[in-house]
Design a protein around this motif. Structure first.
Motif, PDB file in Angstrom:
ATOM      1  N   ILE A  39       0.829  -1.205   0.000  1.00 30.44           N
ATOM      2  CA  ILE A  39       0.000   0.000   0.000  1.00 30.44           C
ATOM      3  C   ILE A  39       0.866   1.258   0.000  1.00 30.44           C
ATOM      4  CG2 ILE A  39      -1.972  -1.125   1.089  1.00 30.44           C
ATOM      5  CD1 ILE A  39      -1.137   0.314   3.710  1.00 30.44           C
ATOM      6  N   MET A  40       2.187   1.064  -0.010  1.00 31.57           N
ATOM      7  CA  MET A  40       3.095   2.212  -0.034  1.00 31.57           C
ATOM      8  C   MET A  40       2.969   2.933  -1.374  1.00 31.57           C
ATOM      9  SD  MET A  40       7.091   2.312   0.873  1.00 31.57           S
ATOM     10  CE  MET A  40       8.166   3.577   0.247  1.00 31.57           C
ATOM     11  N   PRO A  41       2.834   4.244  -1.352  1.00 31.80           N
ATOM     12  CA  PRO A  41       2.721   4.998  -2.603  1.00 31.80           C
ATOM     13  C   PRO A  41       3.992   4.904  -3.445  1.00 31.80           C
ATOM     14  CG  PRO A  41       2.159   6.360  -0.706  1.00 31.80           C
ATOM     15  CD  PRO A  41       2.745   5.103  -0.176  1.00 31.80           C
ATOM     16  N   SER A  42       3.816   5.080  -4.732  1.00 34.62           N
ATOM     17  CA  SER A  42       4.938   5.174  -5.661  1.00 34.62           C
ATOM     18  C   SER A  42       5.345   6.642  -5.698  1.00 34.62           C
ATOM     19  CB  SER A  42       4.510   4.700  -7.047  1.00 34.62           C
ATOM     20  OG  SER A  42       4.057   3.371  -6.984  1.00 34.62           O
ATOM     21  N   TYR A  43       6.473   6.951  -5.095  1.00 34.31           N
ATOM     22  CA  TYR A  43       6.840   8.348  -4.914  1.00 34.31           C
ATOM     23  C   TYR A  43       7.497   9.009  -6.122  1.00 34.31           C
ATOM     24  CZ  TYR A  43       5.599   8.269  -0.015  1.00 34.31           C
ATOM     25  OH  TYR A  43       4.891   8.197   1.161  1.00 34.31           O
ATOM     26  N   HIS A  44       7.975   8.215  -7.070  1.00 35.46           N
ATOM     27  CA  HIS A  44       8.659   8.853  -8.203  1.00 35.46           C
ATOM     28  C   HIS A  44       8.170   8.331  -9.549  1.00 35.46           C
ATOM     29  CE1 HIS A  44      11.663  11.543  -9.766  1.00 35.46           C
ATOM     30  NE2 HIS A  44      12.141  10.595 -10.532  1.00 35.46           N
ATOM     31  N   LEU A  45       6.946   7.868  -9.614  1.00 41.19           N
ATOM     32  CA  LEU A  45       6.369   7.438 -10.880  1.00 41.19           C
ATOM     33  C   LEU A  45       5.416   8.496 -11.397  1.00 41.19           C
ATOM     34  CD1 LEU A  45       5.466   3.667 -10.517  1.00 41.19           C
ATOM     35  CD2 LEU A  45       7.514   4.706 -11.426  1.00 41.19           C
ATOM     36  N   THR A  46       5.269   8.521 -12.712  1.00 40.95           N
ATOM     37  CA  THR A  46       4.314   9.446 -13.314  1.00 40.95           C
ATOM     38  C   THR A  46       3.369   8.729 -14.274  1.00 40.95           C
ATOM     39  OG1 THR A  46       5.873   9.971 -15.081  1.00 40.95           O
ATOM     40  CG2 THR A  46       5.870  11.427 -13.145  1.00 40.95           C
ATOM     41  N   GLU A  47       3.655   7.466 -14.563  1.00 43.55           N
ATOM     42  CA  GLU A  47       2.832   6.708 -15.509  1.00 43.55           C
ATOM     43  C   GLU A  47       2.293   5.455 -14.848  1.00 43.55           C
ATOM     44  OE1 GLU A  47       5.241   5.938 -18.913  1.00 43.55           O
ATOM     45  OE2 GLU A  47       5.620   8.045 -19.283  1.00 43.55           O
ATOM     46  N   GLY A  48       1.169   4.972 -15.367  1.00 43.36           N
ATOM     47  CA  GLY A  48       0.592   3.733 -14.857  1.00 43.36           C
ATOM     48  C   GLY A  48      -0.121   3.897 -13.529  1.00 43.36           C
ATOM     49  N   LEU A  49      -0.390   5.122 -13.136  1.00 48.96           N
ATOM     50  CA  LEU A  49      -1.075   5.391 -11.873  1.00 48.96           C
ATOM     51  C   LEU A  49      -2.565   5.584 -12.140  1.00 48.96           C
ATOM     52  CD1 LEU A  49       1.496   7.943 -10.434  1.00 48.96           C
ATOM     53  CD2 LEU A  49       1.362   5.495  -9.975  1.00 48.96           C
ATOM     54  N   HIS A  50      -3.371   5.330 -11.148  1.00 52.29           N
ATOM     55  CA  HIS A  50      -4.825   5.448 -11.291  1.00 52.29           C
ATOM     56  C   HIS A  50      -5.357   6.496 -10.325  1.00 52.29           C
ATOM     57  CE1 HIS A  50      -4.657   1.803 -13.663  1.00 52.29           C
ATOM     58  NE2 HIS A  50      -3.889   1.284 -12.717  1.00 52.29           N
ATOM     59  N   ARG A  51      -6.420   7.140 -10.737  1.00 54.65           N
ATOM     60  CA  ARG A  51      -7.118   8.112  -9.891  1.00 54.65           C
ATOM     61  C   ARG A  51      -6.204   9.233  -9.399  1.00 54.65           C
ATOM     62  NH1 ARG A  51      -9.961   4.422  -5.635  1.00 54.65           N
ATOM     63  NH2 ARG A  51     -10.139   6.457  -4.668  1.00 54.65           N
ATOM     64  N   VAL A  52      -5.424   9.801 -10.315  1.00 53.99           N
ATOM     65  CA  VAL A  52      -4.544  10.920  -9.984  1.00 53.99           C
ATOM     66  C   VAL A  52      -5.340  12.209 -10.174  1.00 53.99           C
ATOM     67  CG1 VAL A  52      -2.410  12.128 -10.585  1.00 53.99           C
ATOM     68  CG2 VAL A  52      -2.514   9.624 -10.694  1.00 53.99           C
ATOM     69  N   ALA A  53      -5.253  13.095  -9.220  1.00 54.81           N
ATOM     70  CA  ALA A  53      -5.991  14.358  -9.287  1.00 54.81           C
ATOM     71  C   ALA A  53      -5.549  15.181 -10.485  1.00 54.81           C
ATOM     72  CB  ALA A  53      -5.777  15.154  -7.999  1.00 54.81           C
ATOM     73  N   LYS A  54      -6.506  15.843 -11.094  1.00 53.97           N
ATOM     74  CA  LYS A  54      -6.175  16.760 -12.196  1.00 53.97           C
ATOM     75  C   LYS A  54      -5.193  17.797 -11.666  1.00 53.97           C
ATOM     76  CE  LYS A  54      -9.230  15.146 -15.169  1.00 53.97           C
ATOM     77  NZ  LYS A  54      -8.786  13.947 -15.809  1.00 53.97           N
ATOM     78  N   GLY A  55      -4.254  18.177 -12.456  1.00 52.44           N
ATOM     79  CA  GLY A  55      -3.238  19.131 -12.022  1.00 52.44           C
ATOM     80  C   GLY A  55      -2.007  18.441 -11.451  1.00 52.44           C
ATOM     81  N   LEU A  56      -2.154  17.176 -11.048  1.00 56.13           N
ATOM     82  CA  LEU A  56      -1.013  16.417 -10.539  1.00 56.13           C
ATOM     83  C   LEU A  56      -0.581  15.328 -11.508  1.00 56.13           C
ATOM     84  CD1 LEU A  56      -1.998  16.021  -6.776  1.00 56.13           C
ATOM     85  CD2 LEU A  56      -0.452  17.690  -7.811  1.00 56.13           C
ATOM     86  N   GLU A  57      -1.351  15.139 -12.578  1.00 61.37           N
ATOM     87  CA  GLU A  57      -1.021  14.121 -13.571  1.00 61.37           C
ATOM     88  C   GLU A  57       0.348  14.413 -14.176  1.00 61.37           C
ATOM     89  OE1 GLU A  57      -4.459  14.688 -15.975  1.00 61.37           O
ATOM     90  OE2 GLU A  57      -5.519  13.014 -15.046  1.00 61.37           O
TER      91      GLU A  57
END
Length: 154
Positions: A109-127
């Protein structure tokens, strides 16, 4: 047939982590659970890493992990204690876990701190933006490397 499927699955896994540097590059030691190369080419700042680890709006490690930081009022207990983590994991292993712990444990459940792709439900403006920059990842690694058994966080 099972062996062929296993080999295919292994190849897919390696292909999926190659962009993160989890696979050995020329001249580097093989480490499937590590990112051996610094993201910035420079050592991180441990003091800044400590600030990030305890900041509720940034790294927020303390929400899930116990840190050897007696000045902090609350610590989490969802993840493993970070007391002595520098005695258990290498710099490269720590970096891999900060970048994307799910590459090592898909159920994490640890967040991916340095990824920008393949993520789900990312807030607009943070994509397209990582939680931590490359230099902040290196700062966090530098801080975690100070956490030896029996010593408080600096």
């Amino acid at each position: 047939m099972k062996r062929a499927v296993g080999i295919f699955a292994g190849a897919l896994f390696l292909a999926s982590i190659a962009p993160l540097g989890f696979v050995r590059a020329a001249g580097q030691a093989s480490a499937s659970d590590a990112v051996t190369a610094s993201l910035t080419g420079a050592p991180g700042n441990a003091a800044n890493g400590r600030t990030l680890a305890t900041a509720r709006d940034r790294g927020n490690c303390i929400a899930c992990h116990v840190l050897p930081a007696p000045d902090e009022a609350t610590h989490g207990n969802m993840g493993p204690s970070l007391k002595g983590v520098a005695d258990r994991l290498s710099e490269a292993q720590l970096r891999a876990r900060i970048i994307d712990a799910r590459k090592l444990n898909p159920a994490s459940i640890m967040p991916s701190y340095h990824l920008t792709e393949g993520l789900h439900r990312v807030a607009k403006g943070l994509e397209g933006k990582p939680v931590l920059s490359a230099s902040e990842v290196e700062d966090m690694v530098a801080f975690l490397l100070t956490l030896h058994e029996g010593k408080p966080a600096r």
